[in-house]
Design a protein around this motif. Structure first.
Motif, PDB file in Angstrom:
ATOM      1  N   LYS A  22       6.668   3.313  14.306  1.00 53.14           N
ATOM      2  CA  LYS A  22       5.298   3.434  14.141  1.00 53.14           C
ATOM      3  C   LYS A  22       5.097   4.663  15.231  1.00 53.14           C
ATOM      4  N   ALA A  23       5.585   5.937  15.078  1.00 53.83           N
ATOM      5  CA  ALA A  23       5.398   7.005  15.772  1.00 53.83           C
ATOM      6  C   ALA A  23       5.026   8.158  15.071  1.00 53.83           C
ATOM      7  N   GLY A  24       4.198   8.981  15.322  1.00 48.79           N
ATOM      8  CA  GLY A  24       3.487  10.010  14.572  1.00 48.79           C
ATOM      9  C   GLY A  24       4.766  11.051  14.107  1.00 48.79           C
ATOM     10  N   LEU A  25       4.643  11.771  13.129  1.00 43.05           N
ATOM     11  CA  LEU A  25       5.890  12.442  12.793  1.00 43.05           C
ATOM     12  C   LEU A  25       5.089  14.014  12.388  1.00 43.05           C
ATOM     13  N   VAL A  26       5.399  14.981  13.011  1.00 44.92           N
ATOM     14  CA  VAL A  26       5.015  16.269  12.733  1.00 44.92           C
ATOM     15  C   VAL A  26       6.069  17.108  12.154  1.00 44.92           C
ATOM     16  N   SER A  27       5.691  17.379  10.770  1.00 41.67           N
ATOM     17  CA  SER A  27       7.053  18.504  10.140  1.00 41.67           C
ATOM     18  C   SER A  27       6.608  19.803  10.154  1.00 41.67           C
ATOM     19  N   GLY A  28       7.721  20.568  10.142  1.00 45.13           N
ATOM     20  CA  GLY A  28       7.406  22.083  10.191  1.00 45.13           C
ATOM     21  C   GLY A  28       7.058  22.451  11.279  1.00 45.13           C
ATOM     22  N   ALA A  29       7.350  22.186  12.627  1.00 38.77           N
ATOM     23  CA  ALA A  29       6.677  22.502  13.746  1.00 38.77           C
ATOM     24  C   ALA A  29       7.082  24.117  13.988  1.00 38.77           C
ATOM     25  N   ILE A  30       6.424  24.752  14.310  1.00 40.01           N
ATOM     26  CA  ILE A  30       6.845  26.019  14.771  1.00 40.01           C
ATOM     27  C   ILE A  30       6.347  26.532  16.122  1.00 40.01           C
ATOM     28  N   GLY A  31       5.983  25.622  16.820  1.00 42.70           N
ATOM     29  CA  GLY A  31       5.926  26.073  18.526  1.00 42.70           C
ATOM     30  C   GLY A  31       6.035  24.617  19.208  1.00 42.70           C
ATOM     31  N   VAL A  32       6.121  24.776  20.458  1.00 42.02           N
ATOM     32  CA  VAL A  32       6.099  23.605  21.341  1.00 42.02           C
ATOM     33  C   VAL A  32       4.908  22.923  21.552  1.00 42.02           C
ATOM     34  N   PRO A  33       4.851  21.513  21.799  1.00 40.81           N
ATOM     35  CA  PRO A  33       3.465  20.907  21.852  1.00 40.81           C
ATOM     36  C   PRO A  33       2.689  21.539  23.022  1.00 40.81           C
ATOM     37  N   GLU A  34       1.455  21.613  22.857  1.00 40.90           N
ATOM     38  CA  GLU A  34       0.249  22.005  23.964  1.00 40.90           C
ATOM     39  C   GLU A  34      -0.427  20.648  24.253  1.00 40.90           C
ATOM     40  N   GLY A  35      -0.088  19.881  25.046  1.00 37.38           N
ATOM     41  CA  GLY A  35      -0.765  18.743  25.290  1.00 37.38           C
ATOM     42  C   GLY A  35      -0.128  17.849  24.052  1.00 37.38           C
ATOM     43  N   ASN A  36      -1.077  17.179  23.279  1.00 37.13           N
ATOM     44  CA  ASN A  36      -0.622  16.439  22.051  1.00 37.13           C
ATOM     45  C   ASN A  36      -0.574  17.178  20.924  1.00 37.13           C
ATOM     46  N   LYS A  37      -0.820  18.591  20.807  1.00 38.67           N
ATOM     47  CA  LYS A  37      -1.251  19.309  19.746  1.00 38.67           C
ATOM     48  C   LYS A  37       0.429  20.165  19.464  1.00 38.67           C
ATOM     49  N   VAL A  38       0.723  20.025  18.227  1.00 38.51           N
ATOM     50  CA  VAL A  38       1.947  20.880  17.827  1.00 38.51           C
ATOM     51  C   VAL A  38       1.469  21.760  16.489  1.00 38.51           C
ATOM     52  N   LYS A  39       1.739  22.912  16.503  1.00 35.99           N
ATOM     53  CA  LYS A  39       1.499  23.908  15.690  1.00 35.99           C
ATOM     54  C   LYS A  39       2.479  23.800  14.615  1.00 35.99           C
ATOM     55  N   VAL A  40       2.024  23.883  13.361  1.00 36.59           N
ATOM     56  CA  VAL A  40       2.990  23.814  12.172  1.00 36.59           C
ATOM     57  C   VAL A  40       2.551  25.033  11.293  1.00 36.59           C
ATOM     58  N   ASN A  41       3.500  25.214  10.285  1.00 35.36           N
ATOM     59  CA  ASN A  41       3.154  25.709   9.102  1.00 35.36           C
ATOM     60  C   ASN A  41       2.510  24.972   7.835  1.00 35.36           C
TER      61      ASN A  41
END
Ligand SMILES: Cc1cc2nc3c(=O)[nH]c(=O)nc-3n(C[C@H](O)[C@H](O)[C@H](O)COP(=O)(O)OP(=O)(O)OC[C@H]3O[C@@H](n4cnc5c(N)ncnc54)[C@H](O)[C@@H]3O)c2cc1C
Lengths: 312, 246
Positions: A105-124
């Motif tokens: 039950k852990a959130g998945l971020v796919s296609g990340a193109i940056g390191v997280p800033e706080g809780n936010k991750v940059k994706v395409n």
């Protein structure tokens, strides 16, 4: 706080595995690698150079069974108490990471193109036409890193390797046959790509494309209609409804540059376009443009590359 | 065989991508929604072919609001028997997948099919999450699917090749190019779609795990440098010295 990176080592260590470990290191916490596959101990120990402080290997998993891999990753996450789990967004992660997300039950971020800033991750998103910032609302995050968006960085020293029993369970997927064409460079991982479209008129004219590709050490790709009419295999089709790639160099010959094609290739660092039509939309997305006949320009380019390679 | 095909809407591939509300929302102004091509061309059409060859039924399912009924009718026009809409905004992949898994578990499907990804969020998450939620096998990126009794044989994309695998049903399969050929709906299909059952189901109580907080457009490309077609030595020199890619 610690980071767990899953890599597959069935066929040794691929570049995208090293990218994932490097990315894990950039997150700042201690990095443990968990792997399935047959790579030997010294190969796995070399992951320390990229930032791993330990490698856990479960050798009971011999295929890419996503159910087994998900079980092993979950067991490793439980054992290490990892707060972030990193995958490389390849065909294995696309199947296994969603299963781990549901298990933990852990959130998945796919296609990340940056390191997280706080809780936010940059994706395409929008097939490369835009970026999105994803916030993970759970304590544990899973990040699946887009291949070729971080370069591997070596610098550390070898690390310890532990055998690990991740209670993988039985494989649900039985492998009948694996076909890998000899000598071909897999498109999704290629750093250099030579691609051609309907402007080449017929499949018999692809010799010059293959020659240029082999001279450069590049993979070959094509536009959608070319794959649809069967001139080239489906797996070469790039674009919004084909493979999305982000090589260092994309050379496109006889491709008009329709919006759907661009969507799959506009992550390329450098784009070279060869087209007889100076008004072809592809020139707007290109770094270097050649208005000319591919049948003349491509062989000339191959010769120039040969000359360059001989001199360097 | 009972097949459930997951359908997502996506903006038409020629849509202008822009954002509003301080770059926190996709700008839907003037955007036409279509059935996500992977869901339609590959998953749905292959499901219909399997039904045509071996009998059974094809249901489509979407998690969405009443605004999505038009896209659902488009998918029905291609040929599914019925549609199910879980009446909720699909807030993230986990939320969407768990809604579908709940529905699939209580309605006994042999096969659940998805596209390999949507062309707007490109996550490749929903299929694997449904499989985990149903506790069944998941085969991803399949370019061929044959069913023989309770066994499915599939070709799947791996790095640099193709792997042929076998799996017992029920299972979840994500579909990629090669699986089937796009079908253009005919007039009869479009008429029939209007009266096919579209069951609206209340959502289960599930929390999303992620959210998109903002968006950005890539920086504009700089001017394209034109090279003399006679002078490929110059191009090679530029690629080496200026672009540093060879
Ligand atoms: C929903 C949807 C999804 C799509 N997804 C994709 C996708 O994923 N990928 C994709 O590629 N397309 C996709 N398309 C198709 C896309 O819209 C274009 O039709 C397609 O990309 C055109 O392919 P092409 O450039 O090879 O052919 P054409 O558009 O026919 O262009 C051929 C080009 O070659 C040039 N040419 C001709 N002769 C020569 C020569 N001797 N030397 C040099 N140049 C020459 C011409 O000037 C022309 O620009 C999609 C379309 C739709 C509707």
């Amino acid at each position: 706080m610690s980071t767990l990176v899953y890599i597959n080592s069935n066929d040794g260590l691929a570049k995208n595995a090293l990218e994932a470990v490097t990315y894990g290191k950039k997150l700042g916490a201690d990095v443990t690698v968990v792997t399935t596959g047959g790579a030997d101990e010294s190969t796995l120990a070399s992951l320390g150079e990229y930032g791993a402080s330990k490698v856990m290997v479960d050798r009971s998993v011999t295929t890419n069974d996503p159910g087994q891999i998900a079980n092993v990753v979950k067991a490793a996450a439980d054992a290490t108490g990892a707060s972030t789990i990193v995958f490389s967004h390849d065909f294995i992660a696309k199947a296994a990471a969603p299963r781990v997300s549901v298990k933990l039950k852990a959130g998945l971020v796919s296609g990340a193109i940056g390191v997280p800033e706080g809780n936010k991750v940059k994706v395409n998103v929008f097939s490369g036409k835009a970026f999105g910032f994803v916030e993970v609302n759970t304590a544990t995050k899973i990040i699946s890193l887009l291949p070729n968006s971080f370069q591997p960085e070596a610098g550390g020293s070898a690390c310890g390797v532990e055998e690990f029993n991740g209670n993988a369970g039985e494989a649900a997927i039985k492998v009948i046959e694996t076909k890998k064409p000899e000598g071909d460079i897999p498109l999704p991982e290629a750093e250099l790509v030579v691609s051609a479209g309907r402007g080449l008129k017929g499949p018999e004219n692809w010799g010059m494309i293959e020659e240029l590709a082999s001279e450069l050490g590049a993979a070959t790709a094509c536009s959608r209609p070319v794959a649809d009419i069967g001139w080239r295999p489906h797996h070469e089709h790039v674009g919004q409804t084909g493979v999305a790639i982000r090589p260092n160099l994309y050379i496109a010959a006889g491709i008009s540059g329709a919006i759907q094609h661009l969507a799959g290739v506009n992550g390329s660092k450098v784009i070279v376009v060869v087209n007889t039509d100076a008004e072809a939309p592809f020139f707007k997305a290109a770094d270097y443009g050649i208005v000319g006949d591919a049948f003349e320009v491509i062989p000339r380019l191959t010769e120039a590359v040969k000359k360059f390679k001989a001199a360097n | 065989m009972k097949i459930l095909v997951c359908i997502s809407k996506s903006p038409d591939t020629t849509s202008k991508i822009a954002f509003t509300d301080g770059d926190t929302k996709f700008d839907e102004n003037g955007v036409q929604y279509i059935v996500n091509p992977y869901d339609e061309w590959y998953a749905l059409v292959r499901a219909l072919e399997l039904k045509e060859a071996g009998g059974g039924s094809v249901s489509i399912i979407t998690v969405g609001t009443a605004a999505d009924d038009a896209v659902i009718r488009k998918a029905l026009a291609i040929g599914a028997d019925e549609a199910v809409r879980i009446d909720a905004a699909p807030t993230d992949a986990y939320y969407t997948a768990m809604q579908i898994a709940e529905y699939a578990k209580s309605n006994g499907f042999d096969l659940v099919m998805t596209g390999k990804e949507t062309i707007n969020y490109n996550g490749s998450q929903v299929g694997g999450m449904i499989a985990e939620g149903m506790d069944v096998p998941f085969v991803s990126l399949a370019s061929r699917l044959e069913v023989n009794g309770s066994t499915a044989t599939l070709d799947t994309e791996i790095v640099g090749g193709i792997q042929t695998v076998e799996v017992s049903l029920p299972a979840v399969v994500s579909c990629a190019k090669g699986m089937a050929e796009q079908r253009i709906p005919n007039m009869r299909g479009i008429m029939a779609a209007r009266t096919k059952p579209l069951n609206v189901v209340a959502p289960a109580d599930i929390d999303a795990l992620t959210s998109f907080t903002s968006y950005a457009l890539p920086p504009a490309k700089s001017e394209c440098k034109m090279i003399d077609p006679e002078n490929m030595d110059e191009l090679v020199a530029l690629l080496h010295n200026e672009a540093k890619v060879i």
